[in-house]
Scaffold this motif. Structure first.
Motif, PDB file in Angstrom:
ATOM      1  N   HIS A  96      -2.782  -0.062   1.150  1.00 15.05           N
ATOM      2  CA  HIS A  96      -1.941  -1.072   1.799  1.00 15.05           C
ATOM      3  C   HIS A  96      -1.214  -0.411   2.967  1.00 15.05           C
ATOM      4  CE1 HIS A  96       0.300  -4.899   1.752  1.00 15.05           C
ATOM      5  NE2 HIS A  96       1.242  -4.170   2.300  1.00 15.05           N
ATOM      6  N   PRO A  97      -1.827  -0.438   4.144  1.00 17.62           N
ATOM      7  CA  PRO A  97      -1.203   0.255   5.278  1.00 17.62           C
ATOM      8  C   PRO A  97       0.121  -0.387   5.687  1.00 17.62           C
ATOM      9  CG  PRO A  97      -3.043  -1.061   6.024  1.00 17.62           C
ATOM     10  CD  PRO A  97      -3.041  -1.131   4.521  1.00 17.62           C
ATOM     11  N   ARG A  98       1.064   0.455   6.065  1.00 18.22           N
ATOM     12  CA  ARG A  98       2.374  -0.029   6.519  1.00 18.22           C
ATOM     13  C   ARG A  98       2.258  -0.993   7.683  1.00 18.22           C
ATOM     14  NH1 ARG A  98       5.929   5.152   6.817  1.00 18.22           N
ATOM     15  NH2 ARG A  98       4.459   5.415   8.486  1.00 18.22           N
ATOM     16  N   VAL A  99       1.258  -0.776   8.529  1.00 18.29           N
ATOM     17  CA  VAL A  99       1.098  -1.627   9.702  1.00 18.29           C
ATOM     18  C   VAL A  99       0.886  -3.087   9.293  1.00 18.29           C
ATOM     19  CG1 VAL A  99      -1.401  -1.267   9.972  1.00 18.29           C
ATOM     20  CG2 VAL A  99      -0.029  -1.797  11.972  1.00 18.29           C
ATOM     21  N   LEU A 100       0.320  -3.311   8.111  1.00 17.18           N
ATOM     22  CA  LEU A 100       0.121  -4.683   7.628  1.00 17.18           C
ATOM     23  C   LEU A 100       1.457  -5.388   7.457  1.00 17.18           C
ATOM     24  CD1 LEU A 100      -1.844  -6.861   6.623  1.00 17.18           C
ATOM     25  CD2 LEU A 100      -1.734  -5.802   4.365  1.00 17.18           C
ATOM     26  N   GLN A 148      -1.605   4.620   1.870  1.00 13.92           N
ATOM     27  CA  GLN A 148      -1.844   4.069   3.204  1.00 13.92           C
ATOM     28  C   GLN A 148      -3.199   3.369   3.263  1.00 13.92           C
ATOM     29  OE1 GLN A 148       0.312   3.730   5.445  1.00 13.92           O
ATOM     30  NE2 GLN A 148      -0.762   3.410   7.323  1.00 13.92           N
ATOM     31  N   TYR A 206      -6.827  -8.505   4.184  1.00 13.92           N
ATOM     32  CA  TYR A 206      -7.000  -7.104   4.567  1.00 13.92           C
ATOM     33  C   TYR A 206      -7.890  -6.386   3.563  1.00 13.92           C
ATOM     34  CZ  TYR A 206      -6.367  -2.251   5.547  1.00 13.92           C
ATOM     35  OH  TYR A 206      -6.631  -0.933   5.816  1.00 13.92           O
ATOM     36  N   SER A 236      -2.407  -9.640   2.858  1.00 12.73           N
ATOM     37  CA  SER A 236      -2.836  -8.566   1.974  1.00 12.73           C
ATOM     38  C   SER A 236      -4.221  -8.838   1.404  1.00 12.73           C
ATOM     39  CB  SER A 236      -1.819  -8.390   0.844  1.00 12.73           C
ATOM     40  OG  SER A 236      -2.221  -7.346  -0.009  1.00 12.73           O
ATOM     41  N   ALA A 291      -3.333  -4.610  11.461  1.00 14.17           N
ATOM     42  CA  ALA A 291      -3.883  -3.834  10.350  1.00 14.17           C
ATOM     43  C   ALA A 291      -5.397  -3.759  10.441  1.00 14.17           C
ATOM     44  CB  ALA A 291      -3.449  -4.439   9.018  1.00 14.17           C
ATOM     45  N   TRP A 294      -6.251  -1.247  12.990  1.00 14.20           N
ATOM     46  CA  TRP A 294      -6.063   0.080  12.410  1.00 14.20           C
ATOM     47  C   TRP A 294      -7.281   0.449  11.559  1.00 14.20           C
ATOM     48  CZ3 TRP A 294      -5.501   1.750   7.309  1.00 14.20           C
ATOM     49  CH2 TRP A 294      -5.019   3.057   7.144  1.00 14.20           C
ATOM     50  N   GLN A 336     -11.371  -4.598   4.223  1.00 14.55           N
ATOM     51  CA  GLN A 336     -11.531  -3.184   3.905  1.00 14.55           C
ATOM     52  C   GLN A 336     -12.783  -2.963   3.055  1.00 14.55           C
ATOM     53  OE1 GLN A 336      -8.507  -1.620   1.240  1.00 14.55           O
ATOM     54  NE2 GLN A 336      -8.350   0.224   2.493  1.00 14.55           N
TER      55      GLN A 336
END
Length: 184
Positions: A43-47, A40, A90, A87, A55, A58, A94
């Protein structure tokens, strides 16, 4: 190996078969929980489900929950972005947010995403202690900086990292708004 080692630590023969199975079930459950958490965070599912702006929200929420930093997100991206673009940006966000909190002791981090038909831009600014970018890169200390540059380069983008001691850091990434497989 993990399960067998744990059973040995629990005592050879001291546990019945049902007790050993309980120990194994607990260990496997804990390992699965750790793998889910790691996955998670990478690579969070919300992305995939809600896109880059969600994302980033989040990420901001998680950062606020685990640090003293105030993290804000602004976005004008109204349409879904290609998966490689979302991706990549993100992961850059991060890393930049993590660096701001861990190394820069930032109290405020602002993320902004702007998108048009040609490109998508991510700007991450913080009020942390800042650092000497050229010296860090020359010493090869900044593996995260290197990784951000590589990720952005893989989708034909560009990134600029600027920082001043005592004045925070600014990470600005711009990538083409297209799938990586699409012709330039």
């Amino acid at each position: 190996d993990l399960i067998i080692g744990a059973m040995r630590r629990e005592g050879q023969g001291a546990l019945s078969v049902p007790q050993r199975l309980d120990v194994m079930q607990r260990i496997v459950g804990e390992a699965l929980s750790e793998v889910r958490t790691l996955s998670q965070n990478v690579h969070p599912r919300v992305l995939d489900e809600l896109g880059l702006p969600a994302a980033l929200e989040w990420l901001a929420r998680r950062t606020r929950e685990t640090s003293a930093a105030e993290v804000r997100v602004a976005s004008d991206a109204r349409t879904p972005l290609p998966a490689p673009v979302a991706s990549t940006l993100y992961r850059v966000a991060q890393e930049a947010v993590g660096n701001a909190v861990r190394h820069g002791a930032a109290t405020t981090v602002c993320l902004a995403v702007t998108a048009d038909r040609e490109s998508v831009s991510l700007l991450v600014e913080d009020d942390g202690r800042g650092f000497d970018v050229p010296a860090t890169l020359a010493r090869r200390d900044g593996m995260g900086l290197f990784t951000m540059r590589e990720r952005v380069g893989l989708v034909d983008g560009r990134i600029e990292i600027t920082s001043r001691l005592g004045r925070g850091t600014r990470v600005h990434a711009v990538v083409p708004n297209r799938d990586a497989d699409a012709a330039p």
